[in-house]
Write a protein that holds these residues in place. Structure first.
Motif, short mmCIF file in Angstrom:
data_model
loop_
_atom_site.label_atom_id
_atom_site.label_comp_id
_atom_site.label_asym_id
_atom_site.label_seq_id
_atom_site.Cartn_x
_atom_site.Cartn_y
_atom_site.Cartn_z
N LEU A 191 -18.88 6.96 -12.13
CA LEU A 191 -17.50 7.40 -11.94
C LEU A 191 -16.62 6.57 -12.85
O LEU A 191 -16.80 5.36 -12.94
CB LEU A 191 -17.05 7.10 -10.50
N LYS A 192 -15.70 7.25 -13.53
CA LYS A 192 -14.72 6.51 -14.32
C LYS A 192 -13.36 6.92 -13.81
O LYS A 192 -12.91 8.04 -14.10
CB LYS A 192 -14.87 6.87 -15.80
N TRP A 193 -12.73 6.08 -13.03
CA TRP A 193 -11.46 6.44 -12.40
C TRP A 193 -10.35 5.47 -12.80
O TRP A 193 -10.57 4.26 -12.85
CB TRP A 193 -11.62 6.40 -10.86
N PHE A 194 -9.17 6.02 -13.06
CA PHE A 194 -8.01 5.14 -13.26
C PHE A 194 -6.85 5.64 -12.42
O PHE A 194 -6.85 6.78 -11.95
CB PHE A 194 -7.64 5.05 -14.75
N GLY A 195 -5.90 4.74 -12.21
CA GLY A 195 -4.72 5.10 -11.43
C GLY A 195 -3.53 4.25 -11.82
O GLY A 195 -3.69 3.15 -12.35
N ILE A 196 -2.35 4.79 -11.56
CA ILE A 196 -1.11 4.05 -11.84
C ILE A 196 -0.26 4.14 -10.59
O ILE A 196 0.02 5.25 -10.12
CB ILE A 196 -0.35 4.69 -13.02
N GLY A 197 0.12 3.02 -10.02
CA GLY A 197 0.92 3.13 -8.81
C GLY A 197 1.57 1.81 -8.42
O GLY A 197 1.31 0.77 -9.03
N SER A 198 2.42 1.88 -7.40
CA SER A 198 3.15 0.70 -6.93
C SER A 198 2.34 -0.04 -5.88
O SER A 198 1.67 0.58 -5.06
CB SER A 198 4.48 1.11 -6.31
N PHE A 199 2.46 -1.35 -5.91
CA PHE A 199 1.77 -2.21 -4.95
C PHE A 199 2.75 -3.25 -4.42
O PHE A 199 3.77 -3.52 -5.07
CB PHE A 199 0.55 -2.85 -5.61
N PHE A 200 2.44 -3.79 -3.25
CA PHE A 200 3.40 -4.66 -2.56
C PHE A 200 2.74 -5.96 -2.13
O PHE A 200 1.70 -5.95 -1.47
CB PHE A 200 3.95 -3.93 -1.33
N ARG A 201 3.33 -7.08 -2.54
CA ARG A 201 2.83 -8.39 -2.10
C ARG A 201 4.04 -9.26 -1.81
O ARG A 201 4.94 -9.35 -2.65
CB ARG A 201 1.98 -9.05 -3.19
N HIS A 202 4.01 -9.90 -0.64
CA HIS A 202 5.13 -10.79 -0.31
C HIS A 202 4.88 -12.13 -0.99
O HIS A 202 4.44 -13.09 -0.37
CB HIS A 202 5.25 -10.93 1.21
N GLU A 203 5.14 -12.15 -2.31
CA GLU A 203 4.85 -13.32 -3.15
C GLU A 203 5.98 -14.33 -3.08
O GLU A 203 7.12 -13.97 -2.83
CB GLU A 203 4.76 -12.88 -4.62
N ARG A 204 5.64 -15.58 -3.38
CA ARG A 204 6.67 -16.59 -3.61
C ARG A 204 7.42 -16.17 -4.87
O ARG A 204 6.81 -15.67 -5.81
CB ARG A 204 5.97 -17.94 -3.87
#
Ligand code: HAM
Length: 422
Positions: free
Chosen positions: A97-110
């Protein structure tokens, strides 16, 4: 005034244009490697990350209980979702499988430079192939993605490492299995932590900082010979350096790991990834057992790097300039002809021109001024000469006349060559 949350961004038109440039450049390169686009949900069961990602990410989860009483989390990364998707339906697809994606991600970073709480990641994963050839294909894709933005080996370097090399090293030092991850996490932080702190944490294992330094210095490339040979055949050797300081903070990595940094070390990592050969099997209780390798690249550091490298910045500027919001401005020189002008505007839009005009009557001079401000390439003038109309190349001020019903056909030869397709 209600202020935006820290670590989140608004995207005004110029910001969206840059973001689209990044997305479409990446899409083009990923497709050129035969990757297909996928996506998953923004919200997952919190357990997905608790059990699979681990490490630093756990302290950064945006999690809450939904109205159905489920513990959920906003996705901090794509890999567990990909593994879940493959575990569920991966058997139905041809491997690898060759899969790619573009999307938003969320991390409560310093709060820190290059790290936000909502960011976009470009992810690529190659699943079902364990050979170094798959690793090479993926690394070539990381490198080519960055080269597509006009970045060169002067600007970035891929630091390649092997988690297994560390596991073997710690085994030789008689570290027991269930303390292994703790030490790997310690190496992951080695560049961000004081030497004293690292030495203190190593002491209970009877390992010194010097042991670690010696191991890193050895840079044993033996385990990478096939991978490096493939990259060399592709002419990409100059982008890669072996650096055992990289181990990655996520729990699921099993072998080859890497991170991409700018050469001058001004920014945080641009991209990171590696092999995660057991994640899909653990996700499916062994039903689907597929090796996998992948990477994630963030838009924040990539954007900073593009802006910092003149050639890359110019490439982006040229691409954006070639896609003006308005290509043709229709000047209505005689208000009685407005209905005819509207018809022309609609026809040109059907022909896929970006067309604008004044919604209310204003002076002709003012209309040309707006056309210039919008950086339109052409002006179409509808006036008392109807059924004749004129069009004008606004840069050279050359003017041509033609009957209104052949205008669309005549303008086909006026199109700028498409140097960038959004
Ligand atoms: P990661 O190293 O956590 O890996 O993230 C990959 C890239 O995403 C980083 O190098 C960075 O550019 C960007 N990034 C991460 N966190 C932030 C943040 N808070 N703000 C801005 N950018 C950020 C992963 O996420 C793995 N899931 C990648 C992967 C895919 N491994 C296998 N497949």
């Amino acid at each position: 005034m209600m202020q935006i949350l820290p670590g989140f961004r608004d995207f005004y038109p110029a910001d969206v244009a840059k973001r689209n440039y990044i997305f479409s450049t990446f899409r083009r390169v990923a497709r050129s490697y035969g990757f297909l686009e996928v996506d998953g949900p923004f919200l997952e069961r919190a357990d997905l990350y608790r059990k699979k990602s681990g490490g630093e990410l756990m302290g950064q989860l945006y999690q809450f209980v939904d109205k159905g009483g489920r513990e959920v989390a906003m996705r901090p990364e794509m890999t567990p979702t990909i593994a879940r998707m493959v575990a569920e339906s991966g058997n139905g697809y041809r491997k690898p499988l060759k899969w790619f994606g573009i999307g938003s991600f969320f991390r409560h970073e310093r709060q820190q430079k290059g790290r936000l709480r909502e960011f976009v990641q470009l992810n690529c994963d190659l699943i079902g192939e364990a050979s170094p050839a798959a690793d090479a294909e993926l690394l070539a894709l990381v490198i080519d993605s960055l080269r597509a933005f006009g970045l060169t080996s002067q600007d970035f370097v891929l630091r390649l490492s092997d988690r297994n090399a560390w596991v073997r090293f710690f085994q030789q030092k008689a570290v027991v299995e269930n303390r292994m991850e703790e030490l790997l996490q310690l190496i992951d932080k080695i560049e961000r932590q004081s030497e004293q702190e690292t030495a203190e944490k190593l002491a209970p294992f009877d390992i010194t900082l010097q042991d670690i330094r010696d191991f890193i210095e050895r840079r044993d490339p033996a385990s990478f010979s096939d991978l490096l040979a493939e990259l060399s055949a592709r002419g990409l050797s100059e982008y890669v350096e072996i650096d055992l300081k990289i181990v990655r903070g996520l729990l699921y990595y099993t072998g080859m790991v890497f991170e991409v940094f700018d050469r001058q070390k001004r920014f945080r990592a641009v991209a990171g990834g590696g092999r995660y050969d057991r994640l899909i099997a653990t996700m499916s209780d062994g039903r689907v057992d597929l090796p996998a390798v992948g990477f994630g690249m963030g838009d924040v550091v990539l954007g900073e790097l593009i802006e910092a490298v003149p050639a890359a910045e110019k490439k982006m500027r040229d691409a954006l300039a070639a896609q003006p919001a308005c290509e043709i401005y229709v000047v209505i020189a005689d208000e009685t002809q407005r209905p005819q002008a509207l018809k022309i505007i609609q026809t040109l839009r059907q022909e896929r021109w970006n067309v604008d005009f004044s919604l209310t009557p204003i002076r002709v001079g003012k209309q040309f001024q707006i056309a210039e401000q919008l950086q339109a390439r052409l002006g179409v003038i509808v006036g008392s000469e109807w059924p004749q109309v004129k069009f004008k190349r606004l840069a050279t001020r050359e003017e041509f006349a033609c009957p209104h019903d052949v205008l669309a056909e005549r303008l086909k030869t006026e199109r700028a060559p498409l140097i960038f397709d959004f």
